[in-house]
Design an enzyme around this catalytic site. Structure first.
Site, mmCIF file in Angstrom:
data_model
loop_
_atom_site.group_PDB
_atom_site.id
_atom_site.type_symbol
_atom_site.label_atom_id
_atom_site.label_comp_id
_atom_site.label_asym_id
_atom_site.label_seq_id
_atom_site.Cartn_x
_atom_site.Cartn_y
_atom_site.Cartn_z
ATOM 1 N N HIS A 57 2.446 2.712 -6.260
ATOM 2 C CA HIS A 57 2.415 3.349 -4.945
ATOM 3 C C HIS A 57 1.600 4.658 -4.991
ATOM 4 O O HIS A 57 0.653 4.840 -4.222
ATOM 5 C CB HIS A 57 3.851 3.624 -4.496
ATOM 6 C CG HIS A 57 3.959 4.323 -3.185
ATOM 7 N ND1 HIS A 57 4.300 3.671 -2.026
ATOM 8 C CD2 HIS A 57 3.768 5.618 -2.830
ATOM 9 C CE1 HIS A 57 4.311 4.530 -1.025
ATOM 10 N NE2 HIS A 57 3.996 5.721 -1.485
ATOM 11 N N GLU A 58 1.963 5.532 -5.901
ATOM 12 C CA GLU A 58 1.263 6.828 -5.964
ATOM 13 C C GLU A 58 -0.193 6.629 -6.384
ATOM 14 O O GLU A 58 -1.078 7.359 -5.951
ATOM 15 C CB GLU A 58 1.982 7.787 -6.919
ATOM 16 C CG GLU A 58 3.425 8.116 -6.514
ATOM 17 C CD GLU A 58 3.579 8.616 -5.074
ATOM 18 O OE1 GLU A 58 2.618 9.201 -4.534
ATOM 19 O OE2 GLU A 58 4.652 8.403 -4.474
ATOM 20 N N HIS A 70 -2.152 6.011 -3.255
ATOM 21 C CA HIS A 70 -2.519 7.262 -2.574
ATOM 22 C C HIS A 70 -3.708 7.910 -3.280
ATOM 23 O O HIS A 70 -4.629 8.422 -2.654
ATOM 24 C CB HIS A 70 -1.355 8.257 -2.621
ATOM 25 C CG HIS A 70 -0.276 7.999 -1.614
ATOM 26 N ND1 HIS A 70 -0.534 7.840 -0.277
ATOM 27 C CD2 HIS A 70 1.077 7.906 -1.752
ATOM 28 C CE1 HIS A 70 0.625 7.657 0.370
ATOM 29 N NE2 HIS A 70 1.603 7.679 -0.502
ATOM 30 N N HIS A 78 -6.967 6.416 -2.465
ATOM 31 C CA HIS A 78 -7.399 6.848 -1.129
ATOM 32 C C HIS A 78 -8.153 8.179 -1.245
ATOM 33 O O HIS A 78 -9.172 8.396 -0.585
ATOM 34 C CB HIS A 78 -6.156 7.002 -0.242
ATOM 35 C CG HIS A 78 -6.412 6.962 1.229
ATOM 36 N ND1 HIS A 78 -5.427 7.192 2.147
ATOM 37 C CD2 HIS A 78 -7.530 6.729 1.957
ATOM 38 C CE1 HIS A 78 -5.926 7.094 3.375
ATOM 39 N NE2 HIS A 78 -7.197 6.815 3.278
HETATM 40 ZN ZN LIG Z 1 3.699 7.406 -0.280
#
Ligand SMILES: [Zn+2]
Length: 677
Positions: free
Chosen positions: A465-466, A469, A472
């Site tokens: 998940h991280e 990010h 991105h």
């Molecule tokens: Zn998040």
């Protein structure tokens, strides 16, 4: 004032690699003061500059570059090292920095300069990204009181400073309250049911504190196993109550003040409540629409939720439990039921998730879908020996940026997991640098020095998940700082992170990185099958819990009025109860430790629903990978080009449609959860 030593301050210029190890607490205040003055001078210059894009909006975009960098670096070190010196130094500069940022959007000369730019011929010919930046900036000015009179503006600035201080205090209280709790048991008799790893960790934790026996804490790697596995019901109750009453004395007064400040701010700006102000530029567009979304999902889940709760109660009773399940029973019985149904224990997977393999597998997936390479940079300075630095390169070998991994808990490190951008690349500009980010988590550390860290599946998901990010941020191709990377609206920002979690569930991806730490064998087929089947186990409960958080958040930031709805802690508890599978204990006060809502001036306030909103987006977006192949470059390249590279240079609804070819559909999520009608 600049002194000779300060000239070499590592905080004054944006540098890569970031010189983390050179930063000292005592450098923070002088550096920030100097950078504040420099940023102010740049802003002042805009007022008298010619009304061109570069001299006005372009200059505004870069005016706080160095200040942001220094605050990112200092704030990050405060979060992960948390020494009293860093905390004090960081707190000391916060009021001035918050006041500075908030006065930017209150500056009449700046607002006038931008309004004058907006009517020039150049403004009419701006490319779509720059035109959007101009429109968004003018909107931001208005939402921050540019149209207010002097008294209103003054009050607005005071509110921002007060919010920043009170929310920082809130977050620190949660850290302190979490650290303040310990339960030391003389022997292991009350710890039956606990996996060996958790037992050893509890023993080591006691030893580290110079104590005998087993030490339990509210840190996730200690708390989680107790709630899931400890047969001793009274022990679970004690731990649960300690967890849901963290900071219960210190934080409720802060919550009341924070809510009042946010409410006052919204009204000053002509919004009926804070949620409308917060959602004005988001995909949801209004507090009412966000709340309607939450209620719609609750409705769609209710049948499955009630079925799951009845099944768990029946299972517990059949296995000797008497009476209704309490809040400290559900995780425990759910785990027993999961094992009975799927013969699957989360802990049996741990040996298959050694951190280094998980990391490599994650990097390989990124390479397969995005065509990037990730290499260790052993020479880059770090802030702690546990931290590793990595470089990200394009297929052509061009360096796009890098990131740092800081994954293990430490006493004074902040709880949870997060990603933070530190430096922006700004491709094609004369300021072109590298995208640099930090990825922080608190996963189970190695049992002893030299042993591999073995993660559970949830920790693996967190890492993915991280990492999403971080992609991105690092794969941003946006030349405008204010629109680059993760600086997108909060109900879109979780799409790139949550979509990565899908690869933790795809058999073909799992085989790449889920390998036994000793034998190197993949997860046996039958175990994998059962693990995947177990994915939908109590899925309605998991999502319902999230919707509970969102509902409390939106309730407090829309209709809630202490005069009508009574005491805030009681009101929140009543809302939480509507989403809880069990009754909630009288002293339930989770709100007092709800840092998402109150640990930052705005943070996720009136935005927690964004997680579920993004989940709907992400589940449906992943359908394209499912169709084209989960390691297909075609889908990966499109996701990179249409979403990751674009930041906020286009309406997120349009970006999404470009990638998927249509609007999101909630059924992809419900199907994945096994609760589609
Ligand atoms: Zn998040």
């Amino acid at each position: 004032m600049a002194t000779p030593t300060q000239k070499d301050s590592p905080l004054l210029t944006v540098r890569t690699p970031v010189p983390w190890n050179e930063v000292r607490a005592e450098q923070i205040q002088p550096a920030i003061e100097q950078l504040l003055a420099a940023a102010q001078a740049r802003l002042d210059a805009i007022a008298t500059a010619p009304r061109t894009y570069d001299a006005t909006l372009g200059a505004l975009d870069l005016a706080t570059n160095e200040l942001d960098y220094a605050m990112n670096v200092a704030g990050h070190l405060e979060s992960v090292l948390g020494t009293p010196e860093l905390r004090e130094a960081y707190n000391a500069v916060l009021p001035a920095v918050s006041a500075f940022y908030s006065q930017i959007l209150l500056s009449k000369p700046l607002y006038d300069a931008l309004k004058e730019l907006a009517v020039t011929d150049e403004a009419k010919r701006l490319d779509p990204a720059r035109a959007r930046y101009l429109k968004k900036t003018l909107d931001d000015f208005r939402r921050n009181g540019a149209e207010l009179d002097d008294a209103g503006k003054k009050r607005m600035a005071e509110i921002d400073v007060a919010l920043s201080e009170k929310t920082t205090k809130f977050a620190q209280n949660v850290v302190d309250a979490t650290a303040a709790f310990e339960l030391v048991l003389e022997d292991a008799s009350r710890l039956s049911g606990l996996p060996d790893g958790a037992l050893e960790a509890a023993k080591k934790s006691a030893e580290d504190k110079g104590k005998k026996g087993y030490r339990l804490t509210l840190q996730a790697p200690s708390y989680g196993p107790v709630m899931t596995f400890a047969d001793d019901r009274a022990l679970r109750e004690t731990m649960y109550l300690a967890n849901v009453t963290r900071a219960v004395k210190e934080n409720p007064p802060l919550i009341r003040e924070i809510l009042e400040l946010r409410r006052e701010k919204a009204r000053l700006l002509g919004f009926s409540h804070f949620a409308d102000l917060a959602t004005d530029d988001r995909m949801a567009k209004s507090g009412a629409k966000a709340l309607a979304f939450v209620n719609m999902l609750r409705e769609r889940l209710m049948k499955g939720f009630e079925r799951e709760n009845a099944e768990l109660q029946a299972f517990a009773e059949k296995n000797g439990h008497q009476g209704p399940l309490e809040a400290w029973d559900t995780a425990y019985w759910a785990e027993k039921m999961r094992r009975a149904l799927y013969d699957f224990d989360e802990e049996t997977l741990r040996p298959y998730f050694p951190l280094d393999r998980v990391q490599n597998g994650l990097f390989e997936i990124a390479t397969a879908i995005y065509g990037i390479t990730i290499e260790r940079d052993a020479s880059a300075p770090v802030w702690h020996p546990d931290v590793t630095a990595w470089t990200v390169k394009d297929e052509s070998g061009k360096e796009l940026g890098g990131f740092y991994l800081d994954l293990f808990p430490r006493e004074t490190k902040r709880d949870g997991a997060w990603m933070g951008g530190v430096v922006d690349r700004l491709p094609g500009t004369k300021n072109e640098l590298e995208n640099v980010a930090v990825v922080v988590a608190n996963v189970t550390p190695p049992r002893k020095p030299g042993a591999p860290a073995l993660l559970n599946h949830r920790e693996v998901e967190t890492l993915f998940h991280e990492f999403g990010h971080m992609m991105h941020h690092v794969l941003s191709e946006v030349p405008i700082r204010s629109l680059a990377g993760t600086r997108v609206v909060s109900d879109f920002v979780e799409l790139p992170s949550m979509i990565m979690e899908n690869w933790c569930w795809e058999p073909a991806a799992l085989d790449r990185f889920a390998r036994h730490f000793e034998s190197g064998a993949p997860i046996p087929d039958d175990v994998k099958k059962r693990m995947l089947a177990a994915r939908t186990f109590r899925a309605a409960n998991a999502l319902m819990r999230q919707l509970g958080f969102s509902s409390v958040d939106l309730s407090l930031h829309t209709e809630y009025d202490p005069k009508v709805h009574g005491e805030v802690m009681t009101h929140a508890r009543d809302v939480f109860a509507r989403f809880s599978p069990t009754r909630l204990p009288e002293q339930y006060a989770m709100l007092a430790a709800f840092s998402h809502l109150f640990g930052a001036a705005y943070g996720y306030a009136a935005g927690y629903y964004s997680y579920q909103w993004s989940e709907v987006l992400e589940a449906d977006a992943f359908s394209r990978f499912k169709k084209e192949g989960i390691l297909a470059r075609s889908a990966g390249d499109a996701f990179r080009k249409d979403i990751l590279a674009r930041g906020d240079t286009e309406d997120p609804a349009v970006l999404y449609r470009t990638f998927l070819g249509r609007d999101p559909d909630v059924n992809a999520l419900l199907t994945r959860l096994g609760v589609a009608a």
